[in-house]
Design a protein around this motif. Structure first.
Motif, short mmCIF file in Angstrom:
data_model
loop_
_atom_site.label_atom_id
_atom_site.label_comp_id
_atom_site.label_asym_id
_atom_site.label_seq_id
_atom_site.Cartn_x
_atom_site.Cartn_y
_atom_site.Cartn_z
N ASN A 68 30.79 36.28 44.25
CA ASN A 68 31.39 37.42 44.93
C ASN A 68 31.62 37.14 46.43
O ASN A 68 31.70 38.07 47.22
CB ASN A 68 30.48 38.66 44.75
CG ASN A 68 31.22 39.96 44.95
OD1 ASN A 68 32.38 40.09 44.57
ND2 ASN A 68 30.54 40.93 45.58
N ASP B 195 26.36 42.79 31.19
CA ASP B 195 26.78 44.19 31.39
C ASP B 195 25.86 44.85 32.43
O ASP B 195 24.69 45.09 32.15
CB ASP B 195 26.71 44.92 30.05
CG ASP B 195 27.18 46.37 30.16
OD1 ASP B 195 27.40 46.85 31.31
OD2 ASP B 195 27.33 47.02 29.11
N PRO B 196 26.42 45.19 33.62
CA PRO B 196 25.57 45.76 34.68
C PRO B 196 25.10 47.18 34.38
O PRO B 196 24.22 47.68 35.08
CB PRO B 196 26.47 45.72 35.93
CG PRO B 196 27.84 45.52 35.44
CD PRO B 196 27.81 45.00 34.05
N SER B 197 25.66 47.80 33.34
CA SER B 197 25.15 49.14 33.00
C SER B 197 23.88 49.03 32.16
O SER B 197 23.15 49.99 32.00
CB SER B 197 26.23 49.97 32.29
OG SER B 197 26.45 49.41 30.99
N GLY C 279 29.26 37.52 32.45
CA GLY C 279 29.28 38.12 31.11
C GLY C 279 28.09 39.01 30.81
O GLY C 279 27.74 39.23 29.65
N ARG D 126 28.78 40.73 36.05
CA ARG D 126 30.01 40.77 35.23
C ARG D 126 30.66 39.39 35.15
O ARG D 126 31.09 38.97 34.08
CB ARG D 126 31.00 41.78 35.83
CG ARG D 126 30.98 43.14 35.11
CD ARG D 126 32.16 44.01 35.51
NE ARG D 126 32.07 44.39 36.92
CZ ARG D 126 31.43 45.48 37.34
NH1 ARG D 126 30.86 46.31 36.48
NH2 ARG D 126 31.36 45.76 38.64
N ASN D 127 30.71 38.67 36.29
CA ASN D 127 31.30 37.32 36.28
C ASN D 127 30.60 36.39 35.30
O ASN D 127 31.16 35.39 34.85
CB ASN D 127 31.23 36.68 37.68
CG ASN D 127 32.20 37.33 38.65
OD1 ASN D 127 33.17 37.97 38.22
ND2 ASN D 127 31.94 37.17 39.95
N PRO E 56 26.66 43.90 40.90
CA PRO E 56 27.25 44.07 39.55
C PRO E 56 28.40 43.11 39.28
O PRO E 56 28.57 42.65 38.14
CB PRO E 56 27.75 45.52 39.57
CG PRO E 56 27.01 46.19 40.68
CD PRO E 56 26.57 45.14 41.66
N ASN E 57 29.17 42.78 40.30
CA ASN E 57 30.28 41.82 40.10
C ASN E 57 29.76 40.45 39.63
O ASN E 57 30.40 39.77 38.84
CB ASN E 57 31.07 41.61 41.40
CG ASN E 57 31.95 42.81 41.73
OD1 ASN E 57 32.13 43.70 40.88
ND2 ASN E 57 32.47 42.83 42.95
#
Ligand code: PHE
Length: 348
Positions: free
Chosen positions: A147, A305-307, A303, A300-301, A296-297
């Protein structure tokens, strides 16, 4: 010409005289050449036997034969005796006491290795794995996936050793990794969540060298991703590490800090107590490391899931920690290969 009998007895006298005078191996070699070899008069006598009359041969033949036997025996005895002597002399001269112990120079672990070993022990006892990654890294792993925007000053030619750059911005560009954070990406891409690693390793910065900066140094990255991870876990982990390492409680404080790959980002300071050159006890806040909750990015980068998952990350200078632990004031000493410096860390 003198009669053969006379020649033989004269030869015998000369030979025995020469034998008595001979001392060295060299003398005896000459003796052999003169009195026993193919070129010797003795050999001529033997060769001449066939020209003698039968009567003469019977008379003088045994004489010559026994002279030859006698001289040969004398010579062989003496030769083996001398050879033995030479051998003994050599053995004495070459004597080597293999049981004798020399003063030995003991090797020692480098202070950075010592601290690294200790850190690894502490973290593995907390369930962390020790991970590793390449020092020549892609621009993508070192910056983009973390990021870090294109415009970030860390990418400047000032700070980064670029290995290869195309004209176009390309993920294939390579750098000497500027931090161990690139291994966060490699690990999460490879194994997903949960993750619990530390990464001790060498990093590179295109910086001017002085007492506290070198173009290469060691860092330790930490990354923990799981369900329900918060800053409290980070704080506990760091505090445990420090009190284990210094064998006493170490005060720490968090300040806000900015690193594109964590949100919130933090600077962790430690209350560092030490004895100065005059022997006075002193203490001060020292900037110790960067840390924060994994952005979170970044998850996500890779793979993740930040949730569902959250995590903390930190990175500190292992080289600097070794300097603190051992009171080393000049970073250049660490890689100077000076024996009297390194010897201080030899274990007895
Ligand atoms: N990579 C950062 C540095 O080299 C340190 C860091 C690691 C900060 C992890 C936050 C999280 O300065």
């Amino acid at each position: 010409m003198k009669p053969l009998v006379n020649r033989v007895s004269e030869f015998s006298r000369k030979a025995k005289g020469a034998f008595d005078k001979a001392r060295t191996l060299e003398d005896f070699k000459n003796f052999y050449a003169e009195f026993l070899s193919k070129k010797s008069e003795l050999n001529e006598f033997l060769k001449g036997m066939k020209d003698l009359s039968e009567g003469e041969r019977k008379k003088i033949g045994p004489l010559i034969q026994s002279l030859r036997t006698e001289l040969t025996e004398l010579f062989e005895q003496k030769q083996s005796q001398l050879e033995q002597q030479e051998m003994n002399k050599k053995l004495v001269a070459d004597w080597l006491d293999i049981t004798k112990r020399r003063e030995q120079w003991k090797g020692s672990l480098h202070p950075v290795s010592l601290v690294q070993k200790r850190i690894e022990e502490i973290f593995t006892s907390m369930g962390f794995e020790v991970a590793d990654g390449p020092e020549v890294e892609t621009e993508w792993h070192n910056f983009d996936a973390l990021n870090i925007p294109d415009s970030h000053p860390a990418r400047d030619m000032q700070d980064t050793f670029w290995i290869s750059t195309g004209h176009e911005k390309s993920h294939q560009n390579t750098v000497l990794r500027t931090h161990t954070s690139s291994v966060q990406i490699r690990k999460m891409m490879a194994d997903g969540a949960p993750v619990r690693i530390i990464v001790p390793g060498r990093v590179y910065r295109n910086e001017a060298v002085d007492m506290t900066h070198d173009a290469t140094f060691y860092q330790v990255e930490g990354l923990l991703v799981d369900k329900g991870i918060s800053l409290a876990h980070l704080k506990g982990t760091v505090q445990t590490m420090l009190s284990e390492l210094f064998q006493k409680d170490i005060k720490i404080r968090f300040r806000p800090g900015y690193f594109p790959f964590v949100e919130p980002g933090l600077e962790v300071d430690i209350w560092f107590e030490f004895t100065d050159k005059e022997g006075k006890s002193r203490a001060m806040w020292l900037e110790f490391m960067g840390a924060g909750m994994v952005h979170p990015n970044v998850l996500r980068n890779c793979g993740i899931d930040p949730s569902k998952y959250s995590g903390f990350a930190f990175g500190f200078g292992l080289t600097r920690l070794a300097m603190m632990k051992y009171g080393i004031e000049d970073i250049r000493l660490l890689f100077s290969q000076k024996k009297d410096f390194l010897n201080q860390f030899a274990c007895s």
